[in-house]
Design a protein around this motif. Structure first.
Motif, short mmCIF file in Angstrom:
data_model
loop_
_atom_site.label_atom_id
_atom_site.label_comp_id
_atom_site.label_asym_id
_atom_site.label_seq_id
_atom_site.Cartn_x
_atom_site.Cartn_y
_atom_site.Cartn_z
N LEU A 88 39.22 50.97 43.16
CA LEU A 88 37.99 50.29 43.58
C LEU A 88 38.28 49.16 44.57
N PRO A 89 37.36 48.90 45.50
CA PRO A 89 37.50 47.72 46.35
C PRO A 89 37.46 46.45 45.50
N LYS A 90 38.33 45.51 45.81
CA LYS A 90 38.37 44.22 45.12
C LYS A 90 37.89 43.13 46.08
N TYR A 91 36.96 42.33 45.64
CA TYR A 91 36.47 41.20 46.42
C TYR A 91 36.90 39.95 45.68
N VAL A 92 37.77 39.18 46.29
CA VAL A 92 38.42 38.05 45.62
C VAL A 92 37.83 36.76 46.15
N VAL A 93 37.19 36.00 45.25
CA VAL A 93 36.58 34.73 45.63
C VAL A 93 37.64 33.65 45.50
N THR A 94 38.06 33.09 46.63
CA THR A 94 39.17 32.15 46.63
C THR A 94 39.12 31.25 47.86
N ASP A 95 39.61 30.03 47.68
CA ASP A 95 39.81 29.12 48.80
C ASP A 95 41.30 28.94 49.11
N THR A 96 42.15 29.59 48.33
CA THR A 96 43.59 29.34 48.46
C THR A 96 44.41 30.56 48.85
N LEU A 97 44.03 31.74 48.41
CA LEU A 97 44.82 32.93 48.73
C LEU A 97 44.70 33.26 50.22
N THR A 98 45.81 33.69 50.79
CA THR A 98 45.81 34.17 52.17
C THR A 98 46.26 35.61 52.27
N ASP A 99 46.71 36.18 51.14
CA ASP A 99 47.21 37.55 51.13
C ASP A 99 46.74 38.21 49.84
N ALA A 100 46.43 39.49 49.93
CA ALA A 100 45.94 40.23 48.76
C ALA A 100 46.67 41.57 48.69
N GLN A 103 45.54 46.35 46.92
CA GLN A 103 44.52 46.86 47.82
C GLN A 103 43.73 48.01 47.15
N PRO A 104 42.53 48.30 47.72
CA PRO A 104 41.86 47.62 48.82
C PRO A 104 41.25 46.30 48.36
N ALA A 105 41.42 45.26 49.16
CA ALA A 105 40.96 43.93 48.75
C ALA A 105 40.46 43.15 49.95
N THR A 106 39.44 42.32 49.69
CA THR A 106 38.86 41.44 50.69
C THR A 106 38.79 40.04 50.11
N LEU A 107 39.25 39.05 50.84
CA LEU A 107 39.16 37.66 50.42
C LEU A 107 37.86 37.06 50.97
N LEU A 108 37.15 36.31 50.13
CA LEU A 108 35.92 35.69 50.59
C LEU A 108 35.69 34.38 49.85
N ARG A 109 34.79 33.58 50.37
CA ARG A 109 34.43 32.31 49.75
C ARG A 109 33.23 32.51 48.82
N PHE A 110 33.02 31.55 47.94
CA PHE A 110 31.92 31.64 46.98
C PHE A 110 30.59 31.81 47.69
N ASP A 111 30.39 31.08 48.80
CA ASP A 111 29.09 31.12 49.46
C ASP A 111 28.86 32.42 50.24
N GLU A 112 29.84 33.31 50.22
CA GLU A 112 29.67 34.62 50.86
C GLU A 112 29.26 35.71 49.87
N VAL A 113 29.23 35.37 48.59
CA VAL A 113 28.93 36.39 47.57
C VAL A 113 27.49 36.88 47.70
N ALA A 114 26.55 35.99 48.01
CA ALA A 114 25.15 36.40 48.12
C ALA A 114 24.97 37.47 49.19
N ALA A 115 25.65 37.33 50.31
CA ALA A 115 25.56 38.34 51.37
C ALA A 115 26.22 39.65 50.94
N LEU A 116 27.32 39.55 50.21
CA LEU A 116 27.98 40.75 49.70
C LEU A 116 27.05 41.50 48.76
N LYS A 117 26.33 40.79 47.95
CA LYS A 117 25.39 41.38 47.00
C LYS A 117 24.29 42.17 47.70
N GLU A 118 23.97 41.81 48.92
CA GLU A 118 22.90 42.48 49.66
C GLU A 118 23.31 43.84 50.22
#
Length: 201
Positions: A88-100, A103-118
């Motif tokens: 499954l795709p992994k969406y990782v909410v983080t301000d510190t990770l630079t590598d994931a 895989q498959p993985a995407t790094l994002l910030r908390f304030d980006e979750v609402a757009a992901l939900k759409e």
């Protein structure tokens, strides 16, 4: 997509270290493994069904790192979760990770979750990641809460909802008790938690 929070908790609300004594010892926690003695075939069926509804995993940094160390090492072809968890795709909410690396993985910030939900799809599922789940619940972004409640009082450890947050109303959708006394509970969020004054019946 809908966001579904799936958590293992004890009767006193502990969510830390359900699977084994060494799963999560942060804060000096020594009482891990409290869920494992109560697992049975019905739990496995229910958990596998819930996971089959996911189009992605939404994880906090710590849970992502723990899962990344564990799930790729599970090679049992009969395990009902491994292929899904690893694929499954992994969406990782983080301000510190630079590598994931898992895989498959995407790094994002908390304030980006609402757009992901759409985005179109079925469910983004939070497993573990109690702090993230609580923050998203308080932000009104969680649609479904699924709890696996073990018939035990742990007495110490990190609790699922032991964080400041908004009051949230829930509507019970389904409930079941397994033969070992584990409760499988599913709720839908229902806006603000109602309050009232008891005046008798």
């Amino acid at each position: 997509m809908r966001i579904a929070l799936t958590e293992f908790v004890s009767l006193d609300g502990v969510s830390q270290g359900p699977g084994s004594p060494d799963e999560d010892t942060t804060g000096g926690f020594t009482r891990g493994g409290w869920l494992t003695p109560h697992l049975d075939g019905r739990f496995v069926e229910a958990a596998a069904h819930w996971l089959s509804l996911a189009d992605g995993l939404l994880l906090g940094r710590r849970t992502y790192e723990e899962f990344a160390a564990a799930w790729p090492q599970i090679t049992d072809p009969e395990d009902p979760f491994t292929e899904r968890m690893n694929g499954l795709p992994k969406y990782v909410v983080t301000d510190t990770l630079t590598d994931a690396p898992w895989q498959p993985a995407t790094l994002l910030r908390f304030d980006e979750v609402a757009a992901l939900k759409e985005r179109p799809g079925r469910e983004l599922q939070i497993h573990g990641s109690a702090r993230l789940g609580n923050a998203l619940l308080a932000a009104g972004l969680v649609d479904t809460v699924r709890l696996v409640v073990a018939p035990t009082v742990v007495g110490a450890g990190r609790r699922l909802l032991d964080h400041p947050g908004a009051a949230v109303g829930l509507r019970l959708v389904s409930h079941e008790a397994t033969t070992t006394g584990v409760l499988l509970l599913e709720y839908e969020t229902a806006g603000d938690a109602p309050t009232g004054t008891y005046t008798g019946v």
